[in-house]
Design a protein around this motif. Structure first.
Motif, mmCIF file in Angstrom:
data_model
loop_
_atom_site.group_PDB
_atom_site.id
_atom_site.type_symbol
_atom_site.label_atom_id
_atom_site.label_comp_id
_atom_site.label_asym_id
_atom_site.label_seq_id
_atom_site.Cartn_x
_atom_site.Cartn_y
_atom_site.Cartn_z
ATOM 1 N N HIS A 180 0.774 -1.217 0.016
ATOM 2 C CA HIS A 180 0.015 -0.024 -0.015
ATOM 3 C C HIS A 180 0.703 1.404 0.001
ATOM 4 O O HIS A 180 1.019 1.990 -1.154
ATOM 5 N N ASN A 181 1.372 1.731 1.173
ATOM 6 C CA ASN A 181 2.141 2.950 1.300
ATOM 7 C C ASN A 181 2.999 2.761 2.463
ATOM 8 O O ASN A 181 3.223 1.798 3.179
ATOM 9 N N ARG A 182 3.489 4.029 2.837
ATOM 10 C CA ARG A 182 4.478 4.272 3.991
ATOM 11 C C ARG A 182 3.872 4.047 5.388
ATOM 12 O O ARG A 182 4.710 3.294 5.948
ATOM 13 N N ASP A 183 2.831 4.421 5.366
ATOM 14 C CA ASP A 183 1.939 4.404 6.613
ATOM 15 C C ASP A 183 1.831 2.909 6.935
ATOM 16 O O ASP A 183 1.914 2.484 8.086
ATOM 17 N N LEU B 54 3.115 -2.129 10.163
ATOM 18 C CA LEU B 54 3.388 -3.337 10.286
ATOM 19 C C LEU B 54 4.881 -3.551 10.819
ATOM 20 O O LEU B 54 5.095 -4.506 11.384
ATOM 21 N N GLY B 55 5.737 -2.361 10.702
ATOM 22 C CA GLY B 55 6.983 -2.346 11.273
ATOM 23 C C GLY B 55 7.846 -3.395 10.656
ATOM 24 O O GLY B 55 8.859 -4.178 11.200
ATOM 25 N N VAL B 56 7.609 -3.459 9.558
ATOM 26 C CA VAL B 56 8.212 -4.823 8.555
ATOM 27 C C VAL B 56 9.796 -4.333 8.017
ATOM 28 O O VAL B 56 9.860 -3.176 7.601
ATOM 29 N N LYS B 57 10.608 -5.133 8.058
ATOM 30 C CA LYS B 57 11.995 -4.781 7.457
ATOM 31 C C LYS B 57 12.225 -5.597 6.556
ATOM 32 O O LYS B 57 11.663 -6.948 6.433
ATOM 33 N N ILE B 58 13.080 -5.438 5.703
ATOM 34 C CA ILE B 58 13.422 -6.495 4.590
ATOM 35 C C ILE B 58 14.200 -7.438 5.034
ATOM 36 O O ILE B 58 15.237 -7.316 6.156
ATOM 37 N N LYS B 59 13.928 -8.728 4.811
ATOM 38 C CA LYS B 59 14.536 -10.005 5.064
ATOM 39 C C LYS B 59 13.763 -10.529 6.332
ATOM 40 O O LYS B 59 14.052 -11.609 6.673
ATOM 41 N N ASP B 60 12.787 -9.782 6.681
ATOM 42 C CA ASP B 60 11.837 -10.396 7.663
ATOM 43 C C ASP B 60 10.921 -11.654 7.300
ATOM 44 O O ASP B 60 10.662 -11.958 6.088
ATOM 45 N N THR B 61 10.654 -12.395 8.422
ATOM 46 C CA THR B 61 9.759 -13.509 7.850
ATOM 47 C C THR B 61 8.267 -12.720 8.162
ATOM 48 O O THR B 61 7.986 -12.154 8.916
ATOM 49 N N VAL C 58 4.383 -9.091 10.830
ATOM 50 C CA VAL C 58 5.845 -9.727 10.827
ATOM 51 C C VAL C 58 5.866 -10.714 11.862
ATOM 52 O O VAL C 58 5.189 -10.747 13.108
ATOM 53 N N VAL C 59 6.666 -11.866 11.628
ATOM 54 C CA VAL C 59 7.028 -12.850 12.748
ATOM 55 C C VAL C 59 8.110 -12.291 13.225
ATOM 56 O O VAL C 59 9.439 -12.644 13.004
ATOM 57 N N LEU C 60 8.200 -11.356 14.438
ATOM 58 C CA LEU C 60 9.292 -10.843 15.186
ATOM 59 C C LEU C 60 10.324 -11.689 15.551
ATOM 60 O O LEU C 60 11.421 -11.732 15.654
ATOM 61 N N GLU C 61 9.797 -12.913 16.139
ATOM 62 C CA GLU C 61 10.691 -13.952 16.632
ATOM 63 C C GLU C 61 11.852 -14.571 15.519
ATOM 64 O O GLU C 61 12.567 -14.968 16.041
ATOM 65 N N LYS C 62 11.343 -14.285 14.306
ATOM 66 C CA LYS C 62 12.261 -14.876 13.281
ATOM 67 C C LYS C 62 13.088 -13.576 12.424
ATOM 68 O O LYS C 62 13.568 -13.996 11.707
ATOM 69 N N ARG C 63 13.015 -12.328 13.371
ATOM 70 C CA ARG C 63 13.793 -11.448 12.395
ATOM 71 C C ARG C 63 15.365 -11.776 12.601
ATOM 72 O O ARG C 63 15.919 -11.903 13.358
ATOM 73 N N PRO C 64 15.983 -11.873 11.204
ATOM 74 C CA PRO C 64 17.479 -12.142 11.257
ATOM 75 C C PRO C 64 18.132 -10.541 11.496
ATOM 76 O O PRO C 64 17.591 -9.594 11.503
ATOM 77 N N GLU C 65 19.337 -10.860 11.702
ATOM 78 C CA GLU C 65 20.360 -9.870 12.310
ATOM 79 C C GLU C 65 20.520 -8.776 10.909
ATOM 80 O O GLU C 65 20.570 -7.448 11.050
ATOM 81 N N VAL D 299 12.990 -0.341 5.132
ATOM 82 C CA VAL D 299 12.595 -0.234 3.981
ATOM 83 C C VAL D 299 13.023 1.305 3.751
ATOM 84 O O VAL D 299 12.576 2.084 4.211
ATOM 85 N N GLU D 300 13.658 1.371 2.518
ATOM 86 C CA GLU D 300 14.009 2.891 2.154
ATOM 87 C C GLU D 300 13.217 3.312 1.047
ATOM 88 O O GLU D 300 12.912 2.646 -0.080
ATOM 89 N N PHE D 301 12.605 4.493 1.079
ATOM 90 C CA PHE D 301 11.713 5.005 0.023
ATOM 91 C C PHE D 301 12.652 5.909 -0.817
ATOM 92 O O PHE D 301 13.687 6.633 -0.583
ATOM 93 N N PRO D 302 12.308 5.724 -2.150
ATOM 94 C CA PRO D 302 13.148 6.417 -3.039
ATOM 95 C C PRO D 302 12.827 7.968 -3.106
ATOM 96 O O PRO D 302 11.740 8.515 -2.871
ATOM 97 N N SER D 303 13.931 8.558 -3.385
ATOM 98 C CA SER D 303 13.639 10.064 -3.560
ATOM 99 C C SER D 303 13.434 10.702 -4.916
ATOM 100 O O SER D 303 12.919 11.522 -5.442
ATOM 101 N N GLU D 304 13.787 9.570 -5.912
ATOM 102 C CA GLU D 304 13.814 9.787 -7.226
ATOM 103 C C GLU D 304 12.381 8.547 -7.790
ATOM 104 O O GLU D 304 12.561 7.439 -7.422
ATOM 105 N N CYS D 305 11.754 9.047 -8.972
ATOM 106 C CA CYS D 305 10.825 8.132 -9.378
ATOM 107 C C CYS D 305 11.610 6.846 -10.323
ATOM 108 O O CYS D 305 12.571 7.123 -10.940
ATOM 109 N N PRO D 306 11.240 5.832 -9.659
ATOM 110 C CA PRO D 306 12.167 4.727 -10.387
ATOM 111 C C PRO D 306 12.000 4.375 -12.023
ATOM 112 O O PRO D 306 12.734 3.764 -12.599
#
Ligand SMILES: NC(=O)c1ccc[n+]([C@@H]2O[C@H](COP(=O)([O-])OP(=O)(O)OC[C@H]3O[C@@H](n4cnc5c(N)ncnc54)[C@H](O)[C@@H]3O)[C@@H](O)[C@H]2O)c1
Ligand SMILES: [Zn+2]
Length: 682
Positions: A369-372, A377-384, A400-407, A412-419
């Motif tokens: 959906h969007n940044r909000d 969700l508090g989701v990070k890349i590589k999360d389960t 997010v399955v927090l207990e499975k979060r890897p180091e 997630v970084e948002f682009p400052s330029e249109c991809p």
């Protein structure tokens, strides 16, 4: 894979620990952290190990137990007849194996009738009626001891507080499912999101969380419903209970109906086990259309006599099984987040997932959906993550399955330029969406930009419909609106359903459209939120296109109808080099007549200050403001000694009283409309 006994011992211990934790989260906290499919996989693994190594099967194994512990905060209820769980089968082969087990056990291969029921996704409760009155309601708990939730259950409208009819047993325990209809669940979660509170993972957890409240006033506010599907202890005055009751399970449900209990309307008696598959498929097809959540079907041997012969194992009856639907929620890894540019320039994050089979298909993307949403969700890349695919809905990340979060998990970084086109990205305050500002140039927005440019209210190219624009773009003949003007008759005639005659007509229409007005040209650029009226006001104010494109935000805001947001959209549009390239080309090709400056006598309200307040019904506030400004008036936001007129709509408040205090003249909306008419503004 074969294991040594030692490896198996260790794995069984691990599984006990994990399953016990998941049970606690699910049954006690009503807050599961993994999808059911993951839980079911681990449970199956445990059962298989226990079958291969019978010595490892402990009496307290999660495979031998029902549900979770009762919460100590409630008083406890001991079930006179235990409340069991159900075994389950996935797929037709497992169903056939179930029927065979039943027949083997009965030492008979005659046809068995089954009562077929949807598997409601809520929580089981037992309702005890004495002399026809509801005296106690309890959760299943661990099957033997449940929680006393009588007061809460009494708030559920479909649960009868008193039984119907004269033929009422002395004691009857009715078992069934309390559930939350889908619509109520969505509403509840939407409210929770709005208030920034935690949401429920699914309607089952929402029902359980709502029912297991210490304050029944909270339960009363949640829309819960109840369907009956079985019986516990029954006592009838002067008669054996089994004689009073039907000898068919389906018949007993009918009896419950006459006593006043709601029953799921999909329940059916199937004479042959061969009819089971059709029932399952039928309910599966209906699933999305049902107003309540189900996660499969349940089949129960209909004959009570056969049920009694079959009996129970540790946690479930032998005479019934759930035939479950494929999981709609699965666990997988968020490999990356990419950004997609929509046709109107909205930039949305898309989750790239490790492919996973869920809801009947393999899924490798999900919407974020969007940044909000990402923040929520508090989701990070590589999360389960838990992903959900229900019906035809686009797969979603649920949590997010927090207990499975890897180091190595990273934000997630948002682009400052249109991809797509590398133009700057804009994020408006209060708006969660990011947007590409290269509207005229961006490959993703190309089709929409050209359609808008050519539309009736813009440049008005006769005969250039949406379909044709799409074809021309797909064939790479045009990339921007400026390219329209170099289309040849030959190129156009190669398009589908384009004769030579219509090709010539179109090329001529494009030629004709070169002559336009400044207002239409501004509107045609498709700057966000610059509609026809705003474009006309801009043209009238700046008189030349060059003056407009050089204007800063402050100057732009002098224009009627142009606020902070629109001004910023315009500035950002002209700040994009790519847009400028296209605009320059267009300016070279197109032409429009000079604008006549409105003489002062056409601005009869010059020098007067108006304030608008209250609700206007014939015009909206912005329109009224723009019209007054077009007549030369100043429109201010607050009443002061300098105010000449206050226009007071419905429910005018403090501004009206202030105006009266200061002796400012007050106009009604009708007066305003009259004034505007007088000066030809409307
Ligand atoms: N995600 C997790 O962490 C987690 C943890 C524990 C359990 N679970 C899920 O719960 C399941 C086990 O729960 P369970 O023991 O309640 O079993 P179950 O939900 O698989 O089946 C038994 C229950 O089905 C319900 N039911 C619905 N319709 C019914 C009908 N027509 N007739 C009879 N019963 C009906 C009753 O509540 C009954 O208690 C697991 O398979 C798993 O999917 C998930
Ligand atoms: Zn772009």
């Amino acid at each position: 894979m074969s294991m040594t006994e030692q490896q198996a011992t260790q794995r069984v211990a691990e599984l006990h620990q994990t399953l016990n934790r998941y049970n606690y989260q699910y049954y006690v906290l009503d807050e599961p952290t993994v999808p059911d499919a993951e839980y079911d996989r681990l449970m199956r693994e445990l059962v298989e190990l226990e079958t291969a190594f019978p010595l490892l099967k402990m009496p307290d194994s999660p495979s031998q137990r029902v549900g979770g512990e009762a919460l100590k905060a409630f008083s406890q209820v001991t079930h006179q007849i235990p409340m069991l769980s159900l075994d389950n089968v996935f797929g037709y082969d497992e169903w056939l194996a179930f029927v065979k087990r039943v027949q083997d056990r009965l030492k008979s291969d005659r046809e068995i009738a089954f009562c077929a029921e949807p598997k409601l996704d809520g929580l089981a409760v037992s309702l005890r009626y004495e002399d026809g009155l509801l005296v106690q309601a309890a959760t299943r708990g661990d099957g033997t001891t449940g929680e006393n939730i009588t007061e809460n259950v009494k708030t559920i409208k479909s649960v009868p507080l008193r039984l119907n009819g004269d033929n009422i047993p002395a004691v009857i325990e009715v078992r069934g499912e309390v559930f939350m209809p889908k619509a109520s669940f969505e509403q509840l979660n939407a409210q929770a999101i709005q208030k920034g509170e935690k949401t429920f993972a699914n309607p089952r957890n929402a029902a359980a969380g709502s029912l297991r409240q210490l304050d029944s006033k909270i339960t009363a506010k949640r829309s819960l419903a109840f369907y009956a599907y079985g019986l516990g202890y029954v006592e009838v005055q002067g008669q054996e209970a089994d004689e009073w009751l039907s000898n068919s399970h389906f018949g007993r449900l009918e009896q419950l109906k006459t006593l006043g209990f709601p029953m799921c309307p999909e329940v059916k008696l199937l004479e042959k086990s061969a009819d089971v598959e059709a029932f399952y498929q039928d309910i599966l097809a209906k699933r999305d259309a049902l107003s309540y959540e189900i996660d499969g079907t349940v089949f129960k041997v209909d004959s009570i006599e056969l049920q009694q012969q079959l009996g129970f194992v540790a946690r479930a009856p032998r005479w019934a099984t759930a035939y479950k639907f494929p999981a709609q929620e699965e666990i997988t890894i968020l490999e990356d987040v990419e950004f997609q540019v929509g046709r109107t320039g909205a930039i949305t994050p898309v989750a790239r997932l490790k492919p996973v089979f869920v809801g009947g298909v393999t899924v490798s993307n999900a919407t974020l959906h969007n940044r909000d949403e990402i923040e929520r969700l508090g989701v990070k890349i590589k999360d389960t993550v838990i992903i959900r695919r229900a019906g035809d809905v686009i797969p979603q990340i649920v949590s997010v399955v927090l207990e499975k979060r890897p180091e190595e998990a990273k934000d997630v970084e948002f682009p400052s330029e249109c991809p797509v086109c590398q133009s700057a990205v804009q994020r408006l305050e209060g708006e969660a969406v990011l947007r590409c500002t290269g509207g005229l140039f961006c490959g993703a927005q190309r089709k929409e930009a050209i359609k808008h440019f050519a539309s009736r209210k813009a440049i008005d190219i006769d005969g250039l419909g949406d379909k044709l624009v799409e074809q021309l773009v797909d064939e790479n003949l045009i990339k921007t609106p400026a390219d329209l003007f170099s289309l040849t008759e030959l190129q156009v005639s190669t398009m589908e359903r384009m004769g030579q005659k219509s090709a010539l007509k179109l090329v001529n229409a494009i030629e004709t459209a070169k002559e336009t007005s400044l207002a239409k040209f501004i509107y045609a650029l498709g700057i966000r939120e610059v509609g026809e009226t705003t474009a006309a006001n801009l043209a009238q104010h700046f008189l030349t296109f060059d003056a407009l494109r050089l204007a800063n935000a402050e100057q732009l805001q002098q224009v009627p109808d142009v606020g902070e947001v629109v001004a910023r959209n315009i500035v950002q549009f002209f700040a994009q080099p790519h847009n400028i390239e296209v605009v320059d080309k267009l300016v070279g090709i197109m032409s429009w007549p000079d604008i006549e400056v409105k003489a002062e006598n056409e601005q009869p309200l010059i020098g007067l200050t108006y304030v608008l307040t209250g609700t206007l019904s014939q015009l909206n506030r912005n329109e009224a403001k723009a019209l007054l400004q077009s007549l030369g008036a100043k429109v201010s936001g607050s009443v002061s000694a300098k105010t000449d007129y206050l226009v007071a709509g419905e429910k005018a408040g403090s501004k009206l009283s202030k105006a009266q205090e200061l002796g400012v003249k007050v106009l009604t909306e009708d007066d305003l409309v009259e004034l505007l008419k007088q000066h030809g503004a409307v």
